[in-house]
Write a protein that holds these residues in place. Structure first.
Motif, PDB file in Angstrom:
ATOM      1  N   GLN A 118       0.833  -1.204   0.000  1.00 27.41           N
ATOM      2  CA  GLN A 118       0.000   0.000   0.000  1.00 27.41           C
ATOM      3  C   GLN A 118       0.870   1.258   0.000  1.00 27.41           C
ATOM      4  O   GLN A 118       0.573   2.230  -0.705  1.00 27.41           O
ATOM      5  CB  GLN A 118      -0.934   0.001   1.205  1.00 27.41           C
ATOM      6  N   ALA A 119       1.968   1.224   0.745  1.00 23.84           N
ATOM      7  CA  ALA A 119       2.884   2.358   0.745  1.00 23.84           C
ATOM      8  C   ALA A 119       3.507   2.549  -0.634  1.00 23.84           C
ATOM      9  O   ALA A 119       3.660   3.684  -1.125  1.00 23.84           O
ATOM     10  CB  ALA A 119       3.965   2.165   1.806  1.00 23.84           C
ATOM     11  N   CYS A 120       3.865   1.437  -1.284  1.00 25.48           N
ATOM     12  CA  CYS A 120       4.409   1.518  -2.643  1.00 25.48           C
ATOM     13  C   CYS A 120       3.365   2.059  -3.612  1.00 25.48           C
ATOM     14  O   CYS A 120       3.668   2.889  -4.482  1.00 25.48           O
ATOM     15  CB  CYS A 120       4.886   0.143  -3.104  1.00 25.48           C
ATOM     16  N   ARG A 121       2.130   1.560  -3.482  1.00 24.92           N
ATOM     17  CA  ARG A 121       1.055   2.057  -4.347  1.00 24.92           C
ATOM     18  C   ARG A 121       0.902   3.557  -4.217  1.00 24.92           C
ATOM     19  O   ARG A 121       0.840   4.297  -5.224  1.00 24.92           O
ATOM     20  CB  ARG A 121      -0.255   1.371  -3.972  1.00 24.92           C
ATOM     21  N   ASP A 122       0.820   4.039  -2.986  1.00 24.91           N
ATOM     22  CA  ASP A 122       0.598   5.472  -2.771  1.00 24.91           C
ATOM     23  C   ASP A 122       1.755   6.289  -3.338  1.00 24.91           C
ATOM     24  O   ASP A 122       1.537   7.350  -3.954  1.00 24.91           O
ATOM     25  CB  ASP A 122       0.428   5.759  -1.286  1.00 24.91           C
ATOM     26  N   ARG A 123       2.957   5.814  -3.160  1.00 25.88           N
ATOM     27  CA  ARG A 123       4.135   6.540  -3.652  1.00 25.88           C
ATOM     28  C   ARG A 123       4.115   6.623  -5.171  1.00 25.88           C
ATOM     29  O   ARG A 123       4.356   7.688  -5.763  1.00 25.88           O
ATOM     30  CB  ARG A 123       5.397   5.828  -3.174  1.00 25.88           C
ATOM     31  N   LEU A 124       3.809   5.499  -5.825  1.00 34.20           N
ATOM     32  CA  LEU A 124       3.815   5.479  -7.283  1.00 34.20           C
ATOM     33  C   LEU A 124       2.641   6.266  -7.850  1.00 34.20           C
ATOM     34  O   LEU A 124       2.815   7.085  -8.771  1.00 34.20           O
ATOM     35  CB  LEU A 124       3.766   4.040  -7.794  1.00 34.20           C
TER      36      LEU A 124
END
Length: 382
Positions: free
Chosen positions: A291-297
């Motif tokens: 989820q953190a990766c999703r938000d960053r991308l």
């Protein structure tokens, strides 16, 4: 050669990846897997099994202890699932192929919610079935299902409805209301539902999983649910999955497993058992990292002019398009050749995905996503 086989298209994702063969400078986000290795406890369990000489055939349906562990795992998430409904398979894609062999014959109609990972519709075509496509629609980058259109498309002539949610490539996820409506409609038409729920734990809303058909269906409904260890347990290369079937279908699926692969390797199944013991802690932590990766991308993509993307509620992919770019395969090849950025072309998932690109954001180092965004901006001159 059968015409149905000759007509099968090659993988456009592989076509892009092959264009970068031998290059060490490419940031690869094209395949649907994390760059994290399988947990050590899982690898150790498989190594012990090999060391102990477990190199022989096992039961067609899988090790009894693994089947029982899977029944307990599914029951904890969705309510009672009896072990007599569980079959272990050699990967999730094998589970889906077995389901299609069980249900679809030549000239049967199989409806599929698309865009979709191409293997699923290809499996129906391999069986000689006719595929009817029910397209999701993007609204400002967010993909939605027209329930009226689905109910019009699924008729008593429809043998199987194929649904993947959370969806690869879009991240679209069914709501509980939509699932209940689809199940009720398919009960009326006599249509089987084959639900690919391999991404159910990679869900970024409330609850431990995305909505599952197992939450609303009875154990005698015309429902087959396919699962995999690949995504939630970082075991893509292990090739281990399972099916949840209605009561009374294990003998038939066991015969199909015998004629396809005979059984899953014992040492791989031992790894699966070890993975399930980690599920309560490891899987939620993985979902939080994703989820953190999703938000960053997604935040980075939304900051680029001309890019259309919405935050996906599930899965491990951002599906986006760039204004003025309508040939996704040509764009993906150009990005790899000129910028060393490896993305999957939307056309790989059917004509509904043309003009879009899929970016797998499952990265142990989120800084790689930032580097990829820089390369995309350079390639698009944004």
């Amino acid at each position: 050669m059968r015409d149905a086989i000759a007509r099968l298209p090659g993988s456009k994702i592989r076509e892009v990846a092959n264009a970068a063969m031998g290059r060490s400078d490419v940031l690869a986000f094209w395949f649907g897997e994390s760059d994290e290795v399988t947990p050590e406890a899982v690898r150790d369990a498989a190594a012990r099994s090999l060391h102990n000489g477990e190199t022989f055939y096992s039961h067609n349906l899988g090790l009894p202890e693994l089947r029982q562990a899977l029944a307990s795992y599914c029951s904890a998430l969705h309510g009672p699932v009896d072990v007599e409904r569980i079959a272990v398979t050699t990967s999730g894609v094998n589970a889906l192929m077995l389901a299609m062999q069980l249900l679809a014959a030549a000239e049967d109609e199989v409806a599929a919610v698309v865009p979709l990972w191409p293997n699923l519709t290809a499996q129906a075509e391999i069986m000689g079935a006719r595929v009817r496509r029910i397209a999701l629609h993007p609204v400002q980058g967010r993909w939605t299902l027209d329930m009226d259109r689905l109910c019009e498309a699924v008729t008593p002539a429809t043998r199987v409805l194929l649904i993947n949610a959370p969806n690869n490539p879009t991240g679209w996820t069914l709501t509980r209301h939509e699932q209940q409506a689809i199940l009720a409609h398919c009960r009326r038409t006599g249509t089987w539902i084959v639900a690919d729920e391999v991404y159910e734990r990679l869900h970024f809303g409330a609850g431990a999983t995305a909505p599952s058909f197992l939450d609303v269906a009875g154990d005698d409904d015309h429902l087959v649910v396919a699962h995999s260890f690949s995504k939630s347990f970082l075991m893509t290369g292990w090739r281990l999955g399972w099916l949840v079937l209605p009561r009374g279908h294990l003998e038939a699926i066991g015969k199909l497993i015998e004629f396809n692969t005979s059984c899953a390797p014992v040492f791989v199944q031992r790894g699966g058992l070890a993975a399930l013991t980690l599920a309560d802690g490891f899987v939620p932590a993985l979902a939080a990292r994703l989820q953190a990766c999703r938000d960053r991308l997604v935040n980075g993509l939304q900051a680029l002019p001309g890019v259309t993307v919405a935050s996906p509620p599930g899965g491990m992919y951002a599906f986006f398009r760039v204004e003025g770019e309508d040939d996704s395969l040509a764009l993906a090849k150009r990005l790899v050749a000129e910028q060393g950025l490896g993305l999957a072309p939307g056309a790989a998932f059917g004509p509904e995905g043309e003009g879009w690109l899929r970016w797998c954001f499952a990265s142990r180092d989120p800084a790689r996503l930032d580097q990829g965004l820089q390369r995309l901006a350079a390639g698009m001159r944004l």
